[in-house]
Design a protein around this motif. Structure first.
Motif, mmCIF file in Angstrom:
data_model
loop_
_atom_site.group_PDB
_atom_site.id
_atom_site.type_symbol
_atom_site.label_atom_id
_atom_site.label_comp_id
_atom_site.label_asym_id
_atom_site.label_seq_id
_atom_site.Cartn_x
_atom_site.Cartn_y
_atom_site.Cartn_z
ATOM 1 N N ALA A 171 7.484 4.507 -11.313
ATOM 2 C CA ALA A 171 6.666 4.566 -10.215
ATOM 3 C C ALA A 171 5.760 3.201 -10.090
ATOM 4 N N ILE A 172 5.096 2.761 -11.175
ATOM 5 C CA ILE A 172 4.162 1.856 -11.346
ATOM 6 C C ILE A 172 5.014 0.255 -10.804
ATOM 7 N N MET A 173 6.033 0.210 -11.687
ATOM 8 C CA MET A 173 6.879 -0.877 -11.167
ATOM 9 C C MET A 173 7.146 -1.094 -9.649
ATOM 10 N N ALA A 174 7.747 0.320 -9.235
ATOM 11 C CA ALA A 174 8.147 0.174 -7.770
ATOM 12 C C ALA A 174 6.799 -0.323 -6.912
ATOM 13 N N GLY A 175 5.644 0.414 -7.292
ATOM 14 C CA GLY A 175 4.502 0.098 -6.609
ATOM 15 C C GLY A 175 3.938 -1.449 -6.775
ATOM 16 N N ALA A 176 4.264 -1.884 -7.732
ATOM 17 C CA ALA A 176 3.851 -3.416 -8.027
ATOM 18 C C ALA A 176 4.995 -4.216 -6.969
ATOM 19 N N LEU A 177 5.913 -3.870 -7.054
ATOM 20 C CA LEU A 177 6.992 -4.674 -5.911
ATOM 21 C C LEU A 177 6.310 -4.528 -4.574
ATOM 22 N N TRP A 178 6.152 -3.157 -4.012
ATOM 23 C CA TRP A 178 5.341 -3.039 -2.823
ATOM 24 C C TRP A 178 3.981 -3.857 -2.586
ATOM 25 N N ILE A 179 3.268 -3.804 -3.627
ATOM 26 C CA ILE A 179 1.926 -4.661 -3.403
ATOM 27 C C ILE A 179 2.469 -6.013 -3.409
ATOM 28 N N GLY A 180 3.250 -6.698 -4.063
ATOM 29 C CA GLY A 180 3.742 -7.977 -3.927
ATOM 30 C C GLY A 180 4.435 -8.196 -2.627
ATOM 31 N N ALA A 181 5.165 -7.428 -1.829
ATOM 32 C CA ALA A 181 5.623 -7.598 -0.820
ATOM 33 C C ALA A 181 4.634 -7.684 0.295
ATOM 34 N N GLU A 182 3.509 -6.703 0.147
ATOM 35 C CA GLU A 182 2.354 -6.788 1.164
ATOM 36 C C GLU A 182 1.711 -8.312 0.939
ATOM 37 N N TRP A 183 1.551 -8.475 -0.207
ATOM 38 C CA TRP A 183 0.672 -9.468 -0.557
ATOM 39 C C TRP A 183 1.503 -10.721 0.072
ATOM 40 N N MET A 184 2.593 -10.884 -0.382
ATOM 41 C CA MET A 184 3.470 -12.152 0.264
ATOM 42 C C MET A 184 3.468 -12.103 1.815
#
Lengths: 152, 65
Positions: free
Chosen positions: A54-67
């Protein structure tokens, strides 16, 4: 500041939700294992695996929003860093893979490294050896790209 | 790629930060554009043209042409 809201929201949900899940999961595992429904180690493994995924999936989500929030030059810096830095890092890992895979040199390297540790240590070391050179390459290329264009 | 961004910005008496705000990019990106160290994407080039009210080809020129 308003444009960063999606990033902040994703970060809070990821880490807040992750910590809440770990806390509630710990309580559930404690209760289930004390009641004899599940072995404690198995319960801890399940909670930790779900937490990590879940943390890794969330990290991907954060990265997508940040990009989406950063401007195109900053995005280009990260694209260049990922391709050139990540590829160079993979080449370093590739040398380790070739040397540790086959040939008489494999035994020489094994002797030099020494014995000890368990297979899970080797899995962990292998994962770290794969990620670390890519991360180092990424950081170096990103810094070079950024300083070459954005100084001043 | 050459461009007239600095001249056009100076004509309007804008700072790099003000132009960056008009374009929705960072001040560092405007600086990199002006110094020719970064070439904009086509969408950003069109946005620059809109902000200055000029066609793209009057702002950017190909230094290899």
């Amino acid at each position: 500041m308003r444009k960063w809201r999606p990033v902040i929201k994703a970060t809070v949900i990821t880490f807040g939700g992750g910590l809440l899940f770990a806390f509630l999961g710990g309580i559930a595992v404690g209760y289930a294992s004390s009641s004899g429904w599940i072995a404690p180690e198995m319960g801890e493994l399940i909670v930790t695996a779900v937490f990590a995924a879940a943390i890794m999936a969330g990290a991907l989500w954060i990265g997508a929003e940040w990009m989406r929030v950063i401007d195109e030059a900053a995005r280009e810096a990260h694209k260049a860093a990922w391709y050139w830095g990540g590829t160079a890092g993979m080449c370093v890992s590739g040398v380790a893979l070739i040397l540790s895979s086959a040939g008489p040199w494999r035994d020489i390297i094994a002797r030099e490294i020494g014995s000890g540790g368990s297979p899970i240590d080797y899995v962990s070391a292998g994962a770290a050896l794969m990620i670390a050179p890519m991360l180092i390459g990424y950081t170096v290329v990103w810094a070079w790209w950024w300083l070459a264009r954005m100084r001043g | 790629m050459n461009n007239r961004l600095k001249v056009l910005r100076a004509e309007r008496d804008w700072s790099q930060a003000q132009l960056a705000e008009h374009l929705g990019v960072s001040r560092q990106t405007v600086n990199a554009l002006e110094t020719g160290r970064y070439d904009p994407s086509l969408p950003l080039a069109f946005k620059i043209a809109r902000v200055f009210g000029q066609p793209i080809e009057s702002i950017f020129s190909d230094d290899q042409a």
